[in-house]
Design a protein around this motif. Structure first.
Motif, short mmCIF file in Angstrom:
data_model
loop_
_atom_site.label_atom_id
_atom_site.label_comp_id
_atom_site.label_asym_id
_atom_site.label_seq_id
_atom_site.Cartn_x
_atom_site.Cartn_y
_atom_site.Cartn_z
N VAL A 198 0.82 -1.21 0.00
CA VAL A 198 0.00 0.00 0.00
C VAL A 198 0.85 1.27 0.00
O VAL A 198 0.38 2.34 -0.37
N GLU A 199 2.13 1.15 0.43
CA GLU A 199 3.00 2.32 0.43
C GLU A 199 3.33 2.78 -0.98
O GLU A 199 3.76 3.91 -1.18
N HIS A 200 3.11 1.91 -1.97
CA HIS A 200 3.41 2.25 -3.35
C HIS A 200 2.21 2.88 -4.04
O HIS A 200 2.26 3.20 -5.21
N LEU A 201 1.12 3.03 -3.33
CA LEU A 201 -0.08 3.63 -3.90
C LEU A 201 -0.38 4.96 -3.20
O LEU A 201 -0.02 5.17 -2.05
N SER A 202 -1.04 5.84 -3.91
CA SER A 202 -1.36 7.14 -3.32
C SER A 202 -2.65 7.04 -2.53
O SER A 202 -3.72 7.47 -2.97
N LEU A 203 -2.54 6.42 -1.35
CA LEU A 203 -3.74 6.15 -0.56
C LEU A 203 -3.98 7.16 0.55
O LEU A 203 -5.06 7.17 1.14
N SER A 204 -3.01 7.96 0.85
CA SER A 204 -3.14 8.88 1.97
C SER A 204 -4.37 9.77 1.84
O SER A 204 -5.18 9.88 2.76
N GLU A 205 -4.50 10.39 0.66
CA GLU A 205 -5.63 11.28 0.45
C GLU A 205 -6.93 10.50 0.38
O GLU A 205 -7.98 10.96 0.86
N ALA A 206 -6.88 9.31 -0.22
CA ALA A 206 -8.09 8.49 -0.35
C ALA A 206 -8.61 8.09 1.03
O ALA A 206 -9.82 8.09 1.27
N MET A 207 -7.70 7.76 1.94
CA MET A 207 -8.11 7.32 3.27
C MET A 207 -8.69 8.46 4.09
O MET A 207 -9.44 8.24 5.05
N LYS A 208 -8.36 9.70 3.72
CA LYS A 208 -8.93 10.85 4.42
C LYS A 208 -10.42 10.99 4.13
O LYS A 208 -11.14 11.69 4.84
N ARG A 209 -10.87 10.30 3.07
CA ARG A 209 -12.30 10.35 2.71
C ARG A 209 -13.13 9.37 3.54
O ARG A 209 -14.35 9.34 3.43
N LEU A 210 -12.46 8.56 4.35
CA LEU A 210 -13.15 7.54 5.12
C LEU A 210 -13.56 8.05 6.50
O LEU A 210 -12.92 8.95 7.05
N GLY A 211 -14.61 7.43 7.05
CA GLY A 211 -14.99 7.72 8.41
C GLY A 211 -13.97 7.12 9.37
O GLY A 211 -13.12 6.31 8.97
N GLU A 212 -14.07 7.47 10.63
CA GLU A 212 -13.08 7.02 11.62
C GLU A 212 -13.02 5.50 11.72
O GLU A 212 -11.94 4.90 11.73
N ARG A 213 -14.20 4.86 11.77
CA ARG A 213 -14.23 3.40 11.92
C ARG A 213 -13.74 2.71 10.66
O ARG A 213 -12.98 1.74 10.74
N GLU A 214 -14.13 3.20 9.49
CA GLU A 214 -13.67 2.60 8.23
C GLU A 214 -12.17 2.76 8.08
O GLU A 214 -11.47 1.85 7.62
N HIS A 215 -11.65 3.91 8.49
CA HIS A 215 -10.21 4.16 8.44
C HIS A 215 -9.47 3.16 9.32
O HIS A 215 -8.43 2.59 8.91
N GLU A 216 -10.02 2.91 10.50
CA GLU A 216 -9.39 1.96 11.43
C GLU A 216 -9.40 0.54 10.86
O GLU A 216 -8.41 -0.20 10.97
N ILE A 217 -10.52 0.17 10.24
CA ILE A 217 -10.64 -1.18 9.66
C ILE A 217 -9.63 -1.38 8.54
O ILE A 217 -8.94 -2.41 8.47
N ILE A 218 -9.51 -0.41 7.64
CA ILE A 218 -8.56 -0.51 6.53
C ILE A 218 -7.13 -0.59 7.05
O ILE A 218 -6.30 -1.36 6.55
N LYS A 247 -15.79 -3.30 2.63
CA LYS A 247 -16.16 -3.21 1.21
C LYS A 247 -16.57 -1.79 0.84
O LYS A 247 -16.21 -1.29 -0.23
N ASN A 248 -17.30 -1.12 1.72
CA ASN A 248 -17.71 0.26 1.45
C ASN A 248 -16.50 1.19 1.41
O ASN A 248 -16.40 2.07 0.54
N ALA A 249 -15.56 0.98 2.35
CA ALA A 249 -14.36 1.82 2.40
C ALA A 249 -13.52 1.65 1.14
O ALA A 249 -13.04 2.63 0.55
N LEU A 250 -13.34 0.41 0.70
CA LEU A 250 -12.57 0.16 -0.52
C LEU A 250 -13.25 0.77 -1.74
O LEU A 250 -12.59 1.25 -2.67
N ARG A 251 -14.59 0.75 -1.73
CA ARG A 251 -15.33 1.33 -2.84
C ARG A 251 -15.12 2.85 -2.88
O ARG A 251 -14.91 3.43 -3.95
N VAL A 252 -15.16 3.49 -1.70
CA VAL A 252 -14.94 4.93 -1.62
C VAL A 252 -13.54 5.29 -2.09
O VAL A 252 -13.33 6.24 -2.86
N MET A 253 -12.54 4.52 -1.64
CA MET A 253 -11.16 4.79 -2.02
C MET A 253 -10.93 4.58 -3.51
O MET A 253 -10.24 5.36 -4.17
N LYS A 254 -11.54 3.52 -4.06
CA LYS A 254 -11.40 3.23 -5.49
C LYS A 254 -11.99 4.36 -6.31
O LYS A 254 -11.40 4.80 -7.31
N ASN A 255 -13.17 4.83 -5.89
CA ASN A 255 -13.82 5.91 -6.64
C ASN A 255 -12.97 7.17 -6.63
O ASN A 255 -12.88 7.87 -7.63
#
Length: 259
Positions: A198-218, A247-255
């Motif tokens: 995951v360090e090779h992907l630009s996920l930092s900004e994507a994860m900021k779109r998640l709620g607190e619980r979804e962020h913790e799960i990911i 699944k919802n968190a991954l969908r948000v990040m993918k979008n």
């Protein structure tokens, strides 16, 4: 397969308790608080459910005791993973899990025949593992299981190995409202943990779109390599809820990443 049997695995099926809905709700509330005695009562009070399921396999040549024990394992898994906050009856949740457990047993048992004594040892070990995991909130060691059931660890390892068979990672375990749990959802992703892909992907900004619980799960699932069951225990919700939120968190990040 004999169907008129009164005693199965030492259980007198004619004297099994029949719990009322209020009793089930009260017992399950105690189970969620860690009451092991209530858990045992709930298991016993739902053994009729296992009996009703194994009747569906009347054409099978398997010993009814074996099917009953396997069905009980499915029942225990259902009890330990059931989310009482969802608008689903326990029997609706449990029956597919019991059926799935029996079908896997029948499928695997067709190709490899294992002695009855080995099966009994394996069943005892699996049951003890489920109990100890529930009691201590962590998976027990082979030594702990051996102490619990009074069988040497060498015999336990041999018995468990004898009943093991390859299983597809896409083997469905449970489906609730379109959200299916697969075997792969139960497996720690050590490769991802070690290589930290995951360090090779630009996920930092994507994860900021998640709620607190979804962020913790990911974070727990993909940065720390936890299974869904481990995540559920850590944050205090059911495995089905973890799966849905993941699944919802991954969908948000993918979008976000593909926008």
């Amino acid at each position: 397969m004999a169907q008129g049997k009164v005693e199965i695995c030492g259980v007198n099926t004619s004297k099994l308790p029949l719990l009322k809905n209020a009793e089930k709700e009260e017992l399950f509330s105690k189970i969620e608080e860690g009451d092991m005695e209530a858990r045992e009562q709930y298991i016993e009070g739902n053994l009729r459910l296992v009996l009703s399921v194994i009747k569906r396999f009347s054409s099978s040549n398997e010993n009814v005791d074996d099917l009953f024990q396997i069905g009980c394992i499915g029942l225990i898994k259902a009890i330990d993973n059931f989310d009482s906050t969802l608008n689903v009856k326990f029997s609706t949740y449990a029956v597919p899990m019991i059926i799935g457990e029996i079908r896997r047993f029948l499928r695997d048992n067709n190709s490899i025949r294992v002695s009855r004594s080995l099966k009994d040892t394996a069943y005892k070990a699996i049951y003890a593992k489920e109990n100890l995991t529930r009691k201590n909130l962590k998976e027990p060691t082979i030594n702990e299981i051996a102490t619990e059931i009074g069988i040497s660890k060498e015999d336990i390892v041999y018995a468990l190995d004898a009943i093991q068979n390859p299983m597809s990672l896409y083997e469905p375990i449970y489906t609730d409202g379109g959200d299916t749990l697969y075997v792969m959802d139960q497996i720690s992703d050590k490769k991802n943990k070690e290589e930290t892909w995951v360090e090779h992907l630009s996920l930092s900004e994507a994860m900021k779109r998640l709620g607190e619980r979804e962020h913790e799960i990911i974070t727990l699932r993909f940065f720390e390599g936890k299974t869904q069951m481990e995540v559920a225990d850590l944050i205090g919700i059911s495995q089905a809820q973890v799966s849905r939120l993941e699944k919802n968190a991954l969908r948000v990040m993918k979008n976000y990443l593909t926008a």
